[in-house]
Design a protein around this motif. Structure first.
Motif, PDB file in Angstrom:
ATOM      1  N   HIS A 121       0.826  -1.208   0.000  1.00 19.23           N
ATOM      2  CA  HIS A 121       0.000   0.000   0.000  1.00 19.23           C
ATOM      3  C   HIS A 121       0.864   1.263   0.000  1.00 19.23           C
ATOM      4  O   HIS A 121       2.062   1.207   0.261  1.00 19.23           O
ATOM      5  CB  HIS A 121      -0.913   0.009   1.231  1.00 19.23           C
ATOM      6  N   HIS A 148       0.705   5.775   1.058  1.00 19.85           N
ATOM      7  CA  HIS A 148       0.171   6.664   2.097  1.00 19.85           C
ATOM      8  C   HIS A 148      -0.237   8.011   1.526  1.00 19.85           C
ATOM      9  O   HIS A 148      -1.139   8.633   2.026  1.00 19.85           O
ATOM     10  CB  HIS A 148       1.227   6.871   3.187  1.00 19.85           C
ATOM     11  N   HIS A 202       4.903   0.198   0.503  1.00 18.65           N
ATOM     12  CA  HIS A 202       5.513  -0.890   1.261  1.00 18.65           C
ATOM     13  C   HIS A 202       4.455  -1.880   1.740  1.00 18.65           C
ATOM     14  O   HIS A 202       3.256  -1.660   1.591  1.00 18.65           O
ATOM     15  CB  HIS A 202       6.349  -0.351   2.425  1.00 18.65           C
ATOM     16  N   VAL A 218       3.846  -4.332   5.296  1.00 20.50           N
ATOM     17  CA  VAL A 218       4.313  -4.407   6.675  1.00 20.50           C
ATOM     18  C   VAL A 218       3.664  -5.591   7.363  1.00 20.50           C
ATOM     19  O   VAL A 218       2.522  -5.940   7.057  1.00 20.50           O
ATOM     20  CB  VAL A 218       3.947  -3.097   7.433  1.00 20.50           C
ATOM     21  N   HIS A 222      -5.655  -2.579   5.616  1.00 20.10           N
ATOM     22  CA  HIS A 222      -5.599  -2.224   7.037  1.00 20.10           C
ATOM     23  C   HIS A 222      -6.613  -1.165   7.396  1.00 20.10           C
ATOM     24  O   HIS A 222      -7.309  -1.291   8.372  1.00 20.10           O
ATOM     25  CB  HIS A 222      -4.195  -1.854   7.510  1.00 20.10           C
TER      26      HIS A 222
HETATM   27 FE   FE2 Z   1       2.076   1.830   5.819  1.00 20.29          FE
END
Ligand code: FE2
Length: 881
Positions: free
Chosen positions: A91, A93, A144, A146, A208
């Motif tokens: 994803h 940001h 990135h 995570v 997320h």
């Molecule tokens: Fe992130």
């Protein structure tokens, strides 16, 4: 590290106040990242402020709890709670963000878009441990994936975003190149913002943000604010900017002085007690944690987290602990005695004694201390404590002001019973140092205490390089493999990371000279095709490892590796080196420069170095309670053209490789600058990982620099006690030609330089042994002292005057050998008039081109053993990111 009690909501409150002030100033993105990372560092250094409601995992997916949203949406703070084994998709940001690890650990893998549109993992995976900070932004690298490192444990990170992340449209990417747009939700806030997504865009339920959107936590709409100091409020209450001003704060905000984090003495004492020489305090939890960490091969000092502690505390007066039978004491008892001793200071020849335990304590507490070995380099290199710097007695007047800039620094001097320490201490005192002490028992005292002893020179840097390799698994290729690649005309470039003169002495055939910190600045231009393999070499291991890892850390798309064991490995493989290499590096292309800048900046934030402006530097410089070194990390050519007032030239790679030569005060502040924003950040990122407090002056322009940098060192030597007679090279030449009034030249410089070339007929003597060895020099009516630049020789005049008969003239050569050589006068070479043992220089096993294979192999074995030595020593403070 973990301090769960007492609950301390003030910390979060202060953090929000600092953040609000920061965004009130309307900072640039890099200033926002720089400031916010400092506040986040302080926040996550303590785990005593996050409410349990916002630390709860969910069995299926990770949770994002909104802790605070700025009313004007300028920033937001989120606690990110990972259940065991949970992960995000790939994803972005779209706004700047900082991630600070509070509990447990997470892994982060950056991604890049390939030319065919697919997304692929690019750059190294980063493991974050408590206290670590990572940054994201479209400018620095934004895409990135995570995941929680642990399969059986909850992890929590604290995120700051440069917007209300719950209102920001961003993307999930799939490896086939497709993407979907989403907006994050919060686990504790109702789905307020999903309406902002247009019908045409798809909300990704499995991401997320989306996971949180669809799954509200049981805590409902709570947000952790200053009001949650007692109990979370039932509604989405937010602290406003006004509420966060100084006036409304219940207590005064802590000062925003740079460099406000350090190790607490108490925790360091515990660390030391548990880690020292394996004679640890038994059964302690700390010891278990430390041992576990060592087993993980992680040379990370995690006992470093008390931002409130005072790192400028200078221990004074010096406490001395005498142990009736120190060997029988447990180590924590020893330390306690040091801290709480009620005995008065012990003295020897008028100097206070500092014990080995106290030295150790200062190092662990990051107090400023200069531990100085005043023997010659060879005996020093045979055996010394990790952070001891070598300043032979004959070099003190010439070097002390540069290497120990603050006169009231705690200086601890030692020798190995050669009778040099007291002489050196008196000399230091005579040139203004007010806190000169002697190491109790000298080197033997250190050994008797159980202190670890290290061999060779520049050991902290070499040991750090080994740590980097052992933790990062820096890829390397052996000499025969590299030779085969070159012979097959494979798509490779070999970059030599040493100084240009070292490269010229001997190099790998076809290699190009790109010293240390120049690598990240120039590699993209040197190897524009991402499939070109970049091989970095030095003489041994450190600079190959650091150089290769610099390129990897800087996100260079090319495959990168080190030449295993450098030119030593090359020779051990029986392969030929070339002399007189001429291939120097090119200027970076503008598009490569901007990429290099962005990645260097990202690395700087990750490593924890701080960015300051010129005015902040000047304020630091005026602070007389701290030592502040200023280094221009550009090339010597650039430095000679112009530089900042008070700067010393330390080309980046060399500063990392020979830190102890430039910086003799451990615990001091190091300030770096360049004029393009790559080299200082790259260099600083390494020094910060080596445990230094590092600052980079941002945005220094060529127009900020002044000409004639070389004249700045003039003030850096003490005034002579009495005037010295000088002679010019021309006059000396005349005297030497005319044998009537017998004149002898005595060279007190480095023997290696003397052997290479010297003034015809000159004698070489070790300045520290002038009194013993002078009788071996022929008698003359006039002695002219010299050395490379004439500085040390000026101070030797007084020493020699005390040894000659009245009427014999003693003077020095103006400008030293350099002025003789510049005029093209004839010279001699060889060891013909050497009267002292040549112990002023430790012969490096990798020097010269005719090294015994055995010696070189022994050197490599020694380097491999450094990691274990570091572990036993425990004072390194290294933190490899
Ligand atoms: Fe992130």
């Amino acid at each position: 590290m973990t301090e769960t009690k007492p609950y301390n909501p003030q910390r979060f409150h202060h953090f929000l106040a600092h953040m609000t002030r920061l965004v009130d100033r309307g900072p640039s993105e890099s200033d926002a990242l720089s400031g916010a990372s400092e506040f986040l560092h302080d926040l996550i250094s303590h785990d005593d402020w996050l409410l349990e409601d916002f630390a709860q995992p969910h069995p299926q997916h990770y949770q994002q709890y909104l802790l605070f949203a700025d009313p004007a949406d300028r920033f937001s703070v989120v606690s990110f709670v990972w259940g065991p084994g949970q992960s995000t998709p790939i994803h972005d940001h779209t706004v700047w963000g900082l991630i600070g690890m509070l509990r447990g650990s997470e892994m982060c893998q950056p991604y890049s878009k390939m030319s065919d549109g697919r997304w692929a993992a690019a750059g190294i995976q980063i493991q974050m441990l408590p206290g670590d900070i990572e940054c994201v932004s479209p400018r620095l690298g934004d895409v990135h994936k995570v995941w929680n490192t642990f399969k059986d444990q909850v992890s929590i990170s604290i995120h700051i975003y440069g917007a209300n992340i719950g209102k920001v449209k961003r993307n999930v990417y799939y490896e086939d190149g497709t993407r979907k747009t989403f907006i994050s939700g919060y686990s504790n806030v109702p789905q307020l913002f999903s309406g902002l997504v247009t019908d045409a865009e798809q909300v990704v339920q499995e991401d997320h943000g989306a996971a949180a959107l669809s799954q509200q936590s049981s805590s409902g709409a709570n947000v952790q604010t200053s009001q949650t100091a007692t109990k979370p409020s039932p509604t989405n209450q937010r602290v406003t900017a006004t509420e966060l001003s100084d006036e409304s704060s219940p207590s005064k905000l802590p000062p925003l002085a740079p460099g406000s984090h350090s190790m607490s003495v108490a925790s360091n004492t515990a660390f030391y007690a548990a880690n020292f020489k394996g004679k640890s305090a038994q059964g302690g939890q700390l010891q278990t944690q430390l041992q576990a960490r060592v087993q993980e091969n992680t040379i990370v000092d995690k006992v470093n987290a008390d931002s409130a502690s005072n790192n400028s505390t200078h221990s004074s007066p010096i406490h001395i602990a005498k142990f009736a039978n120190s060997e029988q004491l447990d180590f924590d008892e020893k330390t306690e005695n040091v801290v709480e001793s009620v005995l008065g200071p012990q003295e020897f020849d008028g100097f206070t004694l500092t014990t080995a335990a106290q030295v150790r304590n200062h190092l662990l507490s990051k107090n400023e201390i200069a531990l100085i070995d005043v023997r010659e380099e060879d005996p020093y290199a045979q055996s010394h404590p990790l952070f001891a710097c070598n300043m032979p007695i004959g070099r003190i007047q010439a070097d002390a002001y540069r290497r120990i800039p603050r006169k009231d620094t705690l200086v601890v001097v030692y020798d190995n019973s050669e009778g040099l320490a007291v002489r050196a201490a008196n000399l230091l005192k005579s040139i203004g140092y007010s806190q000169v002490t002697l190491l109790e028992g000298g080197l033997s005292g250190w050994a008797a205490f159980g202190g670890e002893l290290f061999r060779d020179v520049n050991v902290p840097s070499k040991a750090f390089g080994e740590s980097v390799e052992s933790i990062k698994h820096t890829p390397s290729l052996g000499a025969t493999e590299v030779k085969a690649l070159i012979e097959q005309k494979a798509d490779v470039v070999v970059l030599d990371a040493r100084r240009f003169d070292e490269y010229q002495t001997m190099s790998i055939p076809g290699a190009m000279s790109v010293p240390g910190a120049e690598l990240a600045l120039r590699a993209r231009t040197i190897a524009p095709n991402p499939s070109t393999r970049i091989i970095v070499n030095c003489a041994g291991r450190t600079r190959s490892i650091i150089g290769a890892q610099s390129l990897i850390n800087a996100g260079i798309p090319n495959p990168v590796c080190a030449l295993r064991n450098g030119t030593i490995g090359w020779m051990l493989a029986g392969q030929e080196l070339v002399k007189g290499g001429e291939a120097s590096f090119p200027s970076p292309k503008p598009e490569d420069l901007s990429k290099a800048k962005a990645s260097a900046l990202a690395l700087a934030f990750r490593s924890g170095l701080k960015r300051i402006d010129l005015d902040e530097y000047l304020t630091m410089r005026r602070d007389t309670t701290r030592t502040t070194y200023l280094f221009d990390v550009r090339t010597p050519q650039e430095f000679m053209t112009s530089s900042l007032e008070g700067a010393h030239n330390a080309p980046g790679g060399q500063l990392v490789q020979e830190t102890d030569h430039s910086v003799a005060v451990r615990g001091a502040r190091i300030v770096l600058f360049d004029t393009e924003g790559v080299r200082a950040h790259m260099t600083g990122s390494w020094l910060a990982q080596m445990g230094w407090e590092v600052y980079v002056i941002k945005d220094v322009q060529l127009s900020d620099l002044r000409a004639a940098a070389q004249s700045k060192s003039k003030n850096l030597v003490p005034a002579l006690a009495e005037p010295v007679e000088e002679v010019s090279a021309e006059q000396l030449k005349e005297w030497l030609a005319n044998r009537i009034n017998l004149t002898l030249v005595i060279d007190v410089g480095e023997s290696i330089q003397y052997v290479k070339r010297h003034i015809p007929g000159a004698w070489w003597i070790l300045r520290s042994q002038l009194a013993q060895d002078f009788s071996r020099i022929h008698k003359a009516n006039r002695y002219v002292l010299t050395c490379a630049d004439g500085v040390a020789a000026r101070f030797a005049v007084a020493d020699l005057k005390a040894l000659v008969r009245p009427g014999v003239q003693v003077m020095c050569l103006t400008g030293g050998n350099a002025s003789w050589f510049e005029r093209g006068f004839s010279t001699q070479q060889g060891e013909s008039y050497v009267v002292s043992p040549r112990i002023d220089r430790y012969r490096r096993p990798y020097e010269g081109t005719e090294n015994a294979a055995q010696a070189m192999q022994a050197y490599l074995d020694w380097e491999f053993g450094l990691v274990e030595q570091l572990r036993r020593d425990g004072t390194h403070g290294f933190k490899v990111i």
